[in-house]
Design a protein around this motif. Structure first.
Motif, PDB file in Angstrom:
ATOM      1  N   ALA A  53       0.852  -1.191   0.000  1.00  0.00           N
ATOM      2  CA  ALA A  53       0.000   0.000   0.000  1.00  0.00           C
ATOM      3  C   ALA A  53       0.883   1.234   0.000  1.00  0.00           C
ATOM      4  O   ALA A  53       1.980   1.237   0.567  1.00  0.00           O
ATOM      5  N   ARG A  54       0.415   2.287  -0.655  1.00  0.00           N
ATOM      6  CA  ARG A  54       1.164   3.532  -0.700  1.00  0.00           C
ATOM      7  C   ARG A  54       0.229   4.668  -1.067  1.00  0.00           C
ATOM      8  O   ARG A  54      -0.918   4.444  -1.485  1.00  0.00           O
ATOM      9  N   LEU A  55       0.717   5.891  -0.920  1.00  0.00           N
ATOM     10  CA  LEU A  55      -0.027   7.040  -1.406  1.00  0.00           C
ATOM     11  C   LEU A  55       0.231   7.190  -2.905  1.00  0.00           C
ATOM     12  O   LEU A  55       1.359   6.995  -3.361  1.00  0.00           O
ATOM     13  N   PRO A  56      -0.771   7.525  -3.683  1.00  0.00           N
ATOM     14  CA  PRO A  56      -0.577   7.641  -5.130  1.00  0.00           C
ATOM     15  C   PRO A  56       0.156   8.915  -5.503  1.00  0.00           C
ATOM     16  O   PRO A  56       0.154   9.903  -4.750  1.00  0.00           O
ATOM     17  N   GLU A  57       0.815   8.888  -6.646  1.00  0.00           N
ATOM     18  CA  GLU A  57       1.366  10.108  -7.214  1.00  0.00           C
ATOM     19  C   GLU A  57       0.206  10.997  -7.676  1.00  0.00           C
ATOM     20  O   GLU A  57      -0.921  10.525  -7.844  1.00  0.00           O
ATOM     21  N   ARG A  58       0.492  12.249  -7.893  1.00  0.00           N
ATOM     22  CA  ARG A  58      -0.568  13.190  -8.249  1.00  0.00           C
ATOM     23  C   ARG A  58      -1.325  12.751  -9.507  1.00  0.00           C
ATOM     24  O   ARG A  58      -2.558  12.760  -9.539  1.00  0.00           O
ATOM     25  N   SER A  59      -0.571  12.341 -10.537  1.00  0.00           N
ATOM     26  CA  SER A  59      -1.225  11.936 -11.786  1.00  0.00           C
ATOM     27  C   SER A  59      -2.084  10.687 -11.583  1.00  0.00           C
ATOM     28  O   SER A  59      -3.163  10.560 -12.172  1.00  0.00           O
ATOM     29  N   GLU A  60      -1.632   9.769 -10.725  1.00  0.00           N
ATOM     30  CA  GLU A  60      -2.400   8.556 -10.437  1.00  0.00           C
ATOM     31  C   GLU A  60      -3.687   8.887  -9.700  1.00  0.00           C
ATOM     32  O   GLU A  60      -4.754   8.338  -9.998  1.00  0.00           O
ATOM     33  N   ALA A  61      -3.576   9.794  -8.719  1.00  0.00           N
ATOM     34  CA  ALA A  61      -4.755  10.195  -7.946  1.00  0.00           C
ATOM     35  C   ALA A  61      -5.790  10.871  -8.845  1.00  0.00           C
ATOM     36  O   ALA A  61      -7.004  10.645  -8.704  1.00  0.00           O
ATOM     37  N   GLU A  62      -5.317  11.683  -9.780  1.00  0.00           N
ATOM     38  CA  GLU A  62      -6.239  12.366 -10.682  1.00  0.00           C
ATOM     39  C   GLU A  62      -6.968  11.370 -11.584  1.00  0.00           C
ATOM     40  O   GLU A  62      -8.180  11.474 -11.790  1.00  0.00           O
ATOM     41  N   LEU A  63      -6.241  10.395 -12.119  1.00  0.00           N
ATOM     42  CA  LEU A  63      -6.871   9.410 -13.003  1.00  0.00           C
ATOM     43  C   LEU A  63      -7.876   8.544 -12.249  1.00  0.00           C
ATOM     44  O   LEU A  63      -8.927   8.182 -12.781  1.00  0.00           O
ATOM     45  N   LEU A  64      -7.558   8.203 -10.999  1.00  0.00           N
ATOM     46  CA  LEU A  64      -8.444   7.356 -10.200  1.00  0.00           C
ATOM     47  C   LEU A  64      -9.494   8.157  -9.441  1.00  0.00           C
ATOM     48  O   LEU A  64     -10.319   7.569  -8.724  1.00  0.00           O
ATOM     49  N   ASP A  65      -9.459   9.483  -9.593  1.00  0.00           N
ATOM     50  CA  ASP A  65     -10.425  10.371  -8.945  1.00  0.00           C
ATOM     51  C   ASP A  65     -10.413  10.178  -7.432  1.00  0.00           C
ATOM     52  O   ASP A  65     -11.463   9.987  -6.806  1.00  0.00           O
ATOM     53  N   LEU A  66      -9.221  10.255  -6.857  1.00  0.00           N
ATOM     54  CA  LEU A  66      -9.049  10.024  -5.424  1.00  0.00           C
ATOM     55  C   LEU A  66      -8.895  11.349  -4.674  1.00  0.00           C
ATOM     56  O   LEU A  66      -8.151  12.225  -5.104  1.00  0.00           O
ATOM     57  N   PRO A  67      -9.546  11.488  -3.538  1.00  0.00           N
ATOM     58  CA  PRO A  67      -9.325  12.666  -2.689  1.00  0.00           C
ATOM     59  C   PRO A  67      -7.911  12.628  -2.109  1.00  0.00           C
ATOM     60  O   PRO A  67      -7.269  11.574  -2.059  1.00  0.00           O
ATOM     61  N   ASP A  68      -7.434  13.758  -1.633  1.00  0.00           N
ATOM     62  CA  ASP A  68      -6.106  13.820  -1.016  1.00  0.00           C
ATOM     63  C   ASP A  68      -6.035  12.877   0.180  1.00  0.00           C
ATOM     64  O   ASP A  68      -6.975  12.789   0.978  1.00  0.00           O
ATOM     65  N   GLY A  69      -4.911  12.191   0.293  1.00  0.00           N
ATOM     66  CA  GLY A  69      -4.680  11.348   1.451  1.00  0.00           C
ATOM     67  C   GLY A  69      -5.213   9.939   1.370  1.00  0.00           C
ATOM     68  O   GLY A  69      -4.963   9.133   2.268  1.00  0.00           O
ATOM     69  N   VAL A  70      -5.939   9.596   0.299  1.00  0.00           N
ATOM     70  CA  VAL A  70      -6.462   8.237   0.166  1.00  0.00           C
ATOM     71  C   VAL A  70      -5.396   7.353  -0.480  1.00  0.00           C
ATOM     72  O   VAL A  70      -4.907   7.665  -1.564  1.00  0.00           O
ATOM     73  N   PRO A  71      -5.004   6.260   0.159  1.00  0.00           N
ATOM     74  CA  PRO A  71      -3.957   5.394  -0.392  1.00  0.00           C
ATOM     75  C   PRO A  71      -4.480   4.478  -1.483  1.00  0.00           C
ATOM     76  O   PRO A  71      -5.695   4.381  -1.719  1.00  0.00           O
ATOM     77  N   VAL A  72      -3.556   3.816  -2.136  1.00  0.00           N
ATOM     78  CA  VAL A  72      -3.907   2.803  -3.126  1.00  0.00           C
ATOM     79  C   VAL A  72      -3.231   1.493  -2.738  1.00  0.00           C
ATOM     80  O   VAL A  72      -2.207   1.477  -2.059  1.00  0.00           O
ATOM     81  N   LEU A  73      -3.837   0.387  -3.147  1.00  0.00           N
ATOM     82  CA  LEU A  73      -3.189  -0.914  -3.060  1.00  0.00           C
ATOM     83  C   LEU A  73      -2.452  -1.142  -4.369  1.00  0.00           C
ATOM     84  O   LEU A  73      -3.023  -0.941  -5.443  1.00  0.00           O
TER      85      LEU A  73
END
Length: 242
Positions: free
Chosen positions: A187-207
């Motif tokens: 698990a980790r925090l996404p990079e900015r571009s990854e968060a934007e593509l996955l439509d993730l709010p700030d601070g939400v991790p990804v598997l």
């Protein structure tokens, strides 16, 4: 050619130990061989053995217990849940699957991918990035990496969606044969571009499910980093209490 370089020794050792956990050689709750025993059994240095064990502890396969040594935890439950996702990364027909091909580009090899492919830090690899969707919502971001020598004479560099999946395409064009797959979950925090593509709010991790496909000789052919939004996964049975 770059894709003929072996993965680092500690990665190969970790994969061997992981395989022995999965086939029952090292059963859950038992101790793995000591560092000295592993050094002697595999003919590797102590730093290599220590690094392999730390990798397996990080990803949930092993744990250290005071007074007992290193204990097998078994196959992490989260791996059981994500196996299907990882396998789909190799078989996905981009021309038919819901979602879109985001980009096809040569990039500096990410550190985790370089360690598996045995490439130097400044090497370039081809990346195909696909955003999978369900009911119009992004559900996973798959970044697949291929050594430069493996993409020659294929359509992997094309910006058009690939039909049939990368495995089928490579086996037909390069006469390689995919034999087995390993998956590393973290698990980790996404990079900015990854968060934007996955439509993730700030601070939400990804598997992150790092899917490595090998031929029968153990040579890595493809590495796919499958990112899953942690706030959209059912994880209630993936945690262990000591």
């Amino acid at each position: 050619m770059a894709y003929e370089v072996e993965a680092p020794k500690y990665v190969r050792l970790a994969q061997t130990i992981q395989s022995r956990i999965e086939d029952g050689t090292y059963a859950p709750g038992t101790r793995v061989p000591s560092e000295n025993q592993l050094v002697q059994a595999f003919g590797m240095s102590r730093p290599t053995v220590v690094r392999a064990l730390e990798l397996l502890k990080r990803d949930g396969w092993l744990e250290s217990r005071q007074g007992y040594g290193t204990i097998v935890r078994g196959r992490p439950a989260v791996v059981e849940h994500k196996d299907r996702r990882g396998s789909e990364a190799l078989a996905r027909d981009e021309s038919q699957a819901p979602g879109r091909l985001v980009e096809v580009v040569h990039v500096p090899v990410p550190t985790r991918v370089a360690s598996v492919l045995g490439l130097p830090k400044r090497a370039k690899v081809l990346m195909r990035r696909f955003l999978a969707e369900e009911d119009g919502e992004p559900v996973e971001l798959v970044s697949s990496y291929f050594p430069a020598g493996l993409v020659e004479g294929t359509e992997l560099e094309s910006s058009a969606p690939l039909g049939g999946g990368t495995r089928v395409h490579l086996e037909a064009r390069k006469r390689v044969r995919f034999d087995h797959v390993t998956e590393w979950v973290s698990a980790r925090l996404p990079e900015r571009s990854e968060a934007e593509l996955l439509d993730l709010p700030d601070g939400v991790p990804v598997l992150s499910v790092l899917v490595v496909a090998y031929d029968a000789s153990g040579q890595a052919l493809q590495v796919s980093d499958v990112l899953l939004p942690a706030d959209r996964q059912e994880l209630e049975d993936t945690y262990r209490l000591n």
